[in-house]
Design an enzyme around this catalytic site. Structure first.
Site, PDB file in Angstrom:
ATOM      1  CG  ASP A 131      -7.498   6.959   0.160  1.00 21.15           C
ATOM      2  OD1 ASP A 131      -9.115   6.191   0.564  1.00 21.15           O
ATOM      3  OD2 ASP A 131      -7.236   5.954  -1.235  1.00 21.15           O
TER       4      ASP A 131
ATOM      5  CE  LYS B 191     -11.975  -0.740  -2.732  1.00 16.27           C
ATOM      6  NZ  LYS B 191     -11.704   0.248  -2.592  1.00 16.27           N
TER       7      LYS B 191
ATOM      8  CD1 TRP C 100      -6.261   1.527  -3.205  1.00 12.84           C
ATOM      9  CD2 TRP C 100      -5.885   2.749  -5.032  1.00 12.84           C
ATOM     10  NE1 TRP C 100      -6.725   0.233  -4.100  1.00 12.84           N
ATOM     11  CE2 TRP C 100      -6.722   0.616  -4.869  1.00 12.84           C
ATOM     12  CE3 TRP C 100      -6.485   3.476  -6.083  1.00 12.84           C
ATOM     13  CZ2 TRP C 100      -7.712   0.317  -6.228  1.00 12.84           C
ATOM     14  CZ3 TRP C 100      -7.833   2.607  -6.869  1.00 12.84           C
ATOM     15  CH2 TRP C 100      -7.820   1.785  -6.647  1.00 12.84           C
TER      16      TRP C 100
HETATM   17  C1  LIG Z   1     -10.545   1.161  -4.042  1.00 14.22           C
HETATM   18  C2  LIG Z   1      -9.552   2.238  -3.280  1.00 14.22           C
HETATM   19  C3  LIG Z   1      -9.788   3.361  -4.031  1.00 14.22           C
HETATM   20  C4  LIG Z   1     -10.498   4.090  -5.133  1.00 14.22           C
HETATM   21  O1  LIG Z   1     -11.998   4.169  -5.309  1.00 14.22           O
HETATM   22  P1  LIG Z   1     -12.930   4.247  -6.413  1.00 14.22           P
HETATM   23  O2  LIG Z   1     -13.986   4.924  -5.314  1.00 14.22           O
HETATM   24  O3  LIG Z   1     -12.895   3.377  -7.169  1.00 14.22           O
HETATM   25  O4  LIG Z   1     -11.954   5.729  -6.652  1.00 14.22           O
HETATM   26  C5  LIG Z   1      -8.729   4.551  -3.585  1.00 14.22           C
HETATM   27  N1  LIG Z   1      -8.942   4.228  -2.410  1.00 14.22           N
HETATM   28  C6  LIG Z   1      -8.605   2.867  -1.568  1.00 14.22           C
HETATM   29  C7  LIG Z   1      -8.135   3.244  -0.564  1.00 14.22           C
HETATM   30  C8  LIG Z   1      -9.092   1.827  -2.324  1.00 14.22           C
HETATM   31  O5  LIG Z   1      -9.363   1.133  -1.182  1.00 14.22           O
END
Ligand SMILES: *Cc1c(COP(=O)(O)O)cnc(C)c1O
Length: 355
Positions: free
Chosen positions: A167, A191, A100
């Protein structure tokens, strides 16, 4: 009884899903489903307001920040963050700690100078880099607080005067954080907060309005702030379920209470991996994620059998990501200690037979 260890979309609290399912039939005594009411209705505006105020309360968000619920997933933030914060003439630092983070770097490079100041690719992203310099002139330092795929997590954030952008998709609301260190935090809901379809954004107001480029309306944080996350039709149902989850967190002792439970779950599972002669974790000890626990069997041949045993014990979703192999137990907020203990039991029985 089934225990959901999927990495995302992921487990939600049972009571949240029960209430959400009732709202799909009829919401708030309106005679309509939550799925068929106007986002401009006073009933939905109250949902959005409560979601925002619960997020602020739980994370102790200071006055000078705004909380938004947007669409587009965390992946859209890989572009939106630099588009809104990084002028073409500016430099930003990123750490590359996994898949990511790499994607965020790729999009960041479209909008300004991006320096990757630390990277753990050399050891298949099994650790969080340390001991690197952070030039104070960087506009921001972008980090991925928890690496969902590789099972590493910043246990503390880099000490720097440079504002952080993070993020936090896979560990938001799992532990107490100091929002003051960040110009921007973003997290996809699926998540640890709700169903896929909405992304939480916490942005420092004074960080905006400092770039020279034209920003498309939907990509402009200021537009979303000015319209209280209702610039266009928001993801009504994901926001509603996220709000229910935030209420659930509040009822369960707030983030401090949830954090304690998360620490106990992670300690139990890592403790078993360490104790059990059949398993090991590829993750550097100090950087082990409390949300995504990656582990492997010394004897790869037995992987299928172990997964089958997990399945018969009701433990679902444990296949590791293809880039790591083995197993990954995602033990987000809604996973119970009972669920973790069920998995531990399967590991212990496996050792009795195969050890
Ligand atoms: C799952 C995830 C993403 C991607 O998320 P989307 O909503 O599918 O774009 C980005 N960063 C992390 C750390 C993730 O776990």
């Amino acid at each position: 009884m089934k225990y959901n260890f999927y990495a995302g979309p992921a487990i939600l609290a049972q009571e949240v899903m029960q209430e959400a399912s009732r709202a799909v039939v009829e919401f708030n005594g309106m005679g309509f489903s939550i799925l068929e009411i106007s986002h401009r209705s006073k009933e939905f505006i109250a949902v959005m307001d409560e979601a925002v105020s619960l997020a602020k309360e739980l994370l102790n968000v200071p006055e000078e920040y705004e909380v938004l619920f947007l669409a587009g997933g965390a992946s859209l933030q890989f572009a939106m963050a630099p588009m809104n914060l990084l002028d073409a003439s500016m430099k930003a630092a990123y750490t590359d700690t996994g898949t990511w983070a790499s994607k965020a770097i790729k999009d960041g490079k479209l909008y300004g100078q991006v320096d990757v100041i630390a990277c753990s690719k050399d050891a298949n992203y099994s650790y969080i880099p340390r001991g690197y310099e952070i030039d104070p002139s960087y506009r921001f330092l972008h980090i991925t607080s928890n690496n969902t795929i590789f099972g590493t997590q910043y246990q503390s954030f880099p000490e720097t005067s440079v504002p952080l952008v993070s993020d936090m998709s896979s560990d938001i609301f799992s532990r107490v954080i100091d929002v003051n260190k960040f110009d921007l935090i973003y997290a996809g809901a699926q998540k640890n907060m709700g169903p896929a379809g909405t992304t939480l954004v916490i942005v420092k107001k004074s960080a905006l309005g400092k770039v020279n480029r034209q920003i498309p309306a939907m990509m402009n944080y200021q537009n979303h702030i000015d319209s209280a996350s209702m610039y266009n039709t928001p993801p009504v149902f994901p926001v509603y379920v996220s709000m229910l989850t935030l209420r659930w967190i509040k009822r369960n002792g707030g983030i401090a209470g949830i954090q304690k439970k998360n620490e106990a779950k992670a300690a139990a599972l890592y403790g078993e991996i360490e104790r059990n002669s059949l398993f090991y974790t590829p993750t550097n000890h100090e950087d082990k994620s409390k949300m995504n626990v990656c582990f492997l069997l010394h004897d790869k041949e037995k992987e299928k059998q172990f997964l089958a045993n997990c399945k018969s014990a009701g433990c679902i979703g444990l296949e590791g990501h293809r880039s790591v192999g083995g197993f990954r137990a995602s033990i987000y907020n809604a996973m119970t200690l009972e669920g973790v203990n069920q998995l531990i039991g399967v590991m212990q029985d496996f050792e009795k037979v195969n050890g």
